[in-house]
Design an enzyme around this catalytic site. Structure first.
Site, mmCIF file in Angstrom:
data_model
loop_
_atom_site.group_PDB
_atom_site.id
_atom_site.type_symbol
_atom_site.label_atom_id
_atom_site.label_comp_id
_atom_site.label_asym_id
_atom_site.label_seq_id
_atom_site.Cartn_x
_atom_site.Cartn_y
_atom_site.Cartn_z
ATOM 1 N N ASP A 23 144.778 152.696 22.164
ATOM 2 C CA ASP A 23 143.962 153.903 22.043
ATOM 3 C C ASP A 23 142.613 153.632 21.393
ATOM 4 O OD1 ASP A 23 146.051 155.178 23.207
ATOM 5 O OD2 ASP A 23 146.423 156.604 21.577
ATOM 6 N N ARG A 105 144.142 158.492 4.312
ATOM 7 C CA ARG A 105 142.901 158.788 5.045
ATOM 8 C C ARG A 105 141.639 158.671 4.215
ATOM 9 N NH1 ARG A 105 145.351 157.161 9.162
ATOM 10 N NH2 ARG A 105 146.778 158.628 10.189
ATOM 11 N N ASP A 134 144.651 164.898 10.551
ATOM 12 C CA ASP A 134 143.957 163.661 10.194
ATOM 13 C C ASP A 134 142.471 163.698 10.496
ATOM 14 O OD1 ASP A 134 146.031 162.343 8.972
ATOM 15 O OD2 ASP A 134 146.845 161.619 10.872
ATOM 16 N N SER A 188 154.778 159.944 18.393
ATOM 17 C CA SER A 188 153.678 159.177 17.824
ATOM 18 C C SER A 188 154.002 158.820 16.384
ATOM 19 C CB SER A 188 152.384 159.978 17.905
ATOM 20 O OG SER A 188 152.399 160.991 16.940
#
Lengths: 415, 415, 415, 415
Positions: A23, A105, A134, A188
């Site tokens: 990705d 993050r 996110d 995921s």
């Protein structure tokens, strides 16, 4: 023309959070072709459990200049400056979730911005989707640290809206596709040293149990050892510093707790949570070491923290956890709460004993040189007793005074 | 002359919370001899697991008139009006304790006062010691409901300060002493349908594990079945109403959950807590059914409660729990918080599936006709998508605006 | 035998908070005669507006050794370390009261304990009555700073329960009685640099207006000048540092604000408040300078403090104010909140303009080099606009998402 | 193609919040020409002080069918169901602002949706700009009450971005332009029965005083009468019901308070506030009657509300005010807080006396049949005193216990 505000001015250099996977490789190429800009890749080791060298090779293969490839082992910084401060607060989002994804993050965002500042890049990009939390966490970090930055969120901008379109784009641009990536993943995954999480597809019906193959960080509690494992964790000023007497760096300590947690099936969580962007989602979290740490920290606080301090922390915890979940790590209010929390941890030092058994963490002992439980402390001088039970009568009488007044009013009114 | 404010005026009739055990029998006799007053005994079945008829026999033996002996089965009222409202709040004191002892006291206080009003008694008495929380909980209840009542707390007043003195008093007044009551108990116990707790003596060193013989309500997780038990709990408006499809009254339901919890070693807690009266204490709690209920309620709320409602509840929970722990059940602020909590529970209806296994409760599924997770809800009309990922860009931009302004200030200052 | 715990062991040396007035002179003599102990007097200038030398003379007259008489000017310390930190929080008890009495007590307690430590005194004493908050504030301070101290609170211990008894005691011990002290005062007063307060007697009926003669620090707004006074206050890191451009020390600054406030009739408050000890009381407060300071601080924060920081402060303020009111200045939770508040004040720097007019303080201007309002900050780069109104659509859409989901549920249910 | 989500599907009928002024007339025409849809106008009397009939005439002139013109007097509903519930909370945003604009938006939104449901309209539109809070307040209301509605916010969509463009559009579509509307207004205004506010242009520099001509609801305090006005307000269950003994409906009462406030220069506020959309703005507010009401409500609560209730309300007020400011009136969390607040108001009944004088509101008396201050209440029985000052010793001792333990730890550590 793109709808993104990011497209309103030309982009020259962009720092991409790059995993080396399919990705983000597609994103890399898409940035080059769409924006015609120089791409800088940043790949971090946060303990997700993947080799980083392949990311470098892939970046080179996709035409990134060697000096534009940044790879960094952030594990110690991650645990020391993000995970541990958060655990000082006993932070749990919605009563149960230990914030494993959320806390990683801000660090990635910070590093991207540092590279952007160093290399004079005007933009940053990430691979988070347009429906999740996110994207918010990344971007609030970017904007807080570099207010004039251009943010590119390809998943919100491009028209590669199906798996087929993505694969076609990859093939067209000669991006290698691993065989097992052809089909759509059944869920995921996000992972770092604190946790692994899964969501989507097979997990979408919250009425159905999470299939066992979704778990990757813990063994099934039912397959865990039949005898408990007993460990001792040492704490200093609110942070774990040793296991069974062995001093360990933050990341090493968490790695060891993860191994202990994994073996005993600890830290699985099946949760329906409320996202900041407005909808509910169902996720599966595995936080083996973090779960042990949570109970250990509560245990050492229980003897070293005063009631006033402990209750104030408990009252503010939900707000603190919400701020981290929502992506406001780099906000004044998170920093203010952190100052309050850190202030409380000066004497949160000592050792706790925990029993790990088939998915459970059980506190079985705690000791501290600074214990407020200590009998010697309660007795203030030789022969004297600090607590006089007659005081209790006055204590209760005055606490009751307003309730009696209220009772009297009711009586007067015949209620 | 006694130091108690209660001694300042003569007492005519006193309603005693009477268990039938040795200690409250001594109190009974002490009240008769010290105050020269008529004693009314009140004995309640709150699910503590003891026969009540012996209490009647003993009261008669000690000279209480039959019409002054009150025995009542309060189990349904206890669970329906006290335990359930509290569980709607997901209340945990200091992050872990489910408040099993705290929640029973207001009901006992209320019943004593009702009897006092009915029989024209001017005083009430309880058997709680002068160092604990229970004296506060009883007495705040008494004063709130009958502000002019005289409260007698023998443990704070008398000079029977040793085991020997107590036994001598008992012998002198021909109070029967069971053989096993001659020696001092290795720990003290409180029990009701929600929980059993132990503290004192062998539990006093918080560094040492709780010995297995202290537990009475649960089997050791290590001895629990090797295969999990899976159950379904039905909820209506925030309260549990059925197990595995079988509708049950509040007390029957909790009784059944207790059996399930006991068999699977669920609900043990070894805690150092902060008492309202100012010191830390170490307690052992067993809340088998309550622990299951806690996770079940969190699970059903996770799909039926809106984020705003859920987060507000979480933020206020510590204060609510503290109020109950401290004995302020009959206070306006507890009632105000209850109104807020109850308001949120209108649609907290549905079923959850839980896996019970060797000390652990694992949420594995939840369903509701009122689910806010429901896919149909997220889609607002045919063919339309409620969520446009382009909205996220604007959402983030405006949330970031103040952080960017702050970042700009820092940059301007060269920070 | 006294009921006070303080009487349980002999007292050798006691440090008395001594004003030099009749009441504390009686206490001084009572301590000598009742406890047979050495008395050390501590008299502080907190800006109450009285000469201190007479207190020294009177202490000498009452037989205190010169080396046992301590007189200290605490005005700067009081404002710098107590008043200013509290004003950083915009603290108001019950929405209106600026805590003038509450904030002075911890400092007096701290000084008494310091003297006790230096001179090896084992006890401290104060002249606060047994029905008010001040006894709590003094004693919590004493105990926090010297946990083994003996506290003597004469008003709770002695039998001098009438004015007549007090005067007889004074006469018997040759304590000089000023002519105007023979009769009972129509109200009691407390004063320091921050405020003056009155309560009792003529103020007891909350339905009746406070008579004008009760006020001592402010002129009647109706008699204040017909033209407004306009002033500028400079702030640095949350604290006031100058008036109309003139740099002033904390106490000098507050003194000047008091003069400005007095002349314009500012800072009168007629309040029914809830005491910590359980009953309501009615008080009259005059806080001329503090009231001006309060509005000034709010004004400078309004342009220098971020929303997240400001709202967090506002949410925590009531708890912070309550802690100070209740006497918990020296508690970990007050210190934690202070750490949070102080963290927010780094850029609370600039000047505000205020109009003072007949009892009112009106903010009319504010400027800061760190202003977050600054237009240049809102624009992030040349020609670009930081705010795109199209972002608002996305912002609203995502904020509305959960409300729409709730609305959809209602619709589905036909509600 | 428009960027607005509203444009993604055809709109058939739209309900417009229509004032009859130039701006909303332009919007009306723009909706007709851009969307080609049927326009329904809704004009409400919220006490803004304008005739409504001209709005009807203008709508007819602009081609709206008579049956599509809705005009409603909402003053009573506004005060009774929005203003009064909010004042029960003593709500102030950022410590000072009485939320006059914020509280009117939900009601307008609700009425628009009711009309939309009745007439089968699929869209709603408002005239709020893209930079302010009002767009959020309107739209959160719309979405909460009709989740599938299409929202049209012309100011965010159209290209009429200058005054010139707007006037050209008006001329082109034969919309009458009052002479004084040709030039740009020096500030923008919002008004309803609770308040008038102004912002923009001449108010933009927060360092400069608000010019006197901006005020419309109050006279300058300096020009107010030299003698005070004294009034009595009667309250029942938290709501004002009478002035000087005369019973008045909610809107009549607020109207009368406004007149009293106007005449005495009461309720002016010059504020820099933090908008929900992320930037700071400077506004001028006039809330004459509301300011009086605020102090009146605090005063009656001071004698009728218990401390626990009052402090809980104070702690939650900032969150409640923020919710209303941000537009979340129709959210579960606002409704939960309202339930809590309303629960507290049962006995908030009585009268208060206030002195109004040159910009100030001074509480000078309060009385209630339910007063908790009442002397008779404090005394529980004949000859007895409810408060024993000896109780205070025990109260303080137990409150100090944890502080002493902390002090002992410090001492042990030599700190």
């Amino acid at each position: 023309m793109s709808l993104s505000p990011s497209s309103e001015k030309p982009v020259k250099k962009v720092v991409l959070a790059y995993s080396g996977g399919l990705d983000t490789s597609i994103i890399l190429k898409w940035l080059q072709t769409t924006y015609g800009c120089e791409v800088i890749t940043f790949t971090a080791d946060l303990g997700q459990g993947e080799e980083l060298e392949p990311a470098r090779q892939k970046a080179l293969l996709l035409g990134i200049k060697p000096e534009n490839i940044f790879i960094e082992d952030l594990r110690e910084e991650f645990v020391r400056d993000y995970v541990f401060p958060m655990f000082r607060a006993n932070a749990q989002y919605e009563g149960l979730y230990l914030l494993g994804t959320s806390i990683a993050r801000p660090l990635i965002a910070k590093k991207q911005i540092e590279i952007a500042e160093k290399l004079g890049a005007d933009a940053v990009a990430h691979g988070a989707t347009g429906k999740g939390n996110d994207q918010v966490r990344f971007e609030l970090g970017y904007y807080a640290l570099k207010p004039d930055v251009t943010v590119i969120a390809p998943w919100r901008e491009w028209d590669l809206t199906s798996r087929t379109a993505l694969l076609e784009f990859a093939e067209k641009h000669q991006i290698p596709i691993a065989k097992d990536k052809r089909g759509e993943a059944p869920f995921s995954v996000d992972a770092n040293l604190l946790h692994a999480s899964s969501e989507g597809k097979v997990l979408e019906d919250p009425a159905l149990e999470v299939p066992d193959y979704v778990y990757s960080r813990t063994i099934d509690p039912e397959k865990a050892p039949d005898t408990p494992t007993i460990i001792t964790i040492g704490f200093e000023k609110g942070d774990a510093v040793s296991i069974d007497g062995e001093a360990l760096s933050p990341a090493s300590l968490l790695t060891k707790l993860n191994a202990l947690g994994r073996a005993n099936g600890i830290g699985r969580l099946d949760l329906v949570e409320n996202r900041f962007v407005g909808m509910k989602s169902r996720g599966m979290y595995e936080t083996p070491g973090g779960t042990i740490l949570y109970f250990g920290h509560r245990a050492i606080e229980s003897i070293t923290l005063d009631r006033g301090a402990a209750h104030l922390k408990d009252e503010l915890m939900p707000k603190y956890a919400e701020l981290i979940y929502n992506g406001f790590w780099f906000s004044p209010e998170r920093e203010m709460l952190q100052a309050l929390i850190d202030k409380s941890q000066e004497f949160v030092t000592g050792t706790v004993r925990l029993k790990l058994y088939k998915g459970g963490v059980h506190i079985i002992g705690r000791e501290s040189p600074y214990s407020l439980y200590d009998q010697d402390l309660v007795t203030f001088e030789e022969g004297a007793v600090a607590y006089d039970h007659r005081d209790a009568a006055g204590f209760i009488k005055l606490n009751a005074l307003r309730l009696r007044t209220l009772g009297q009013r009711k009586k007067k009114l015949g209620l």
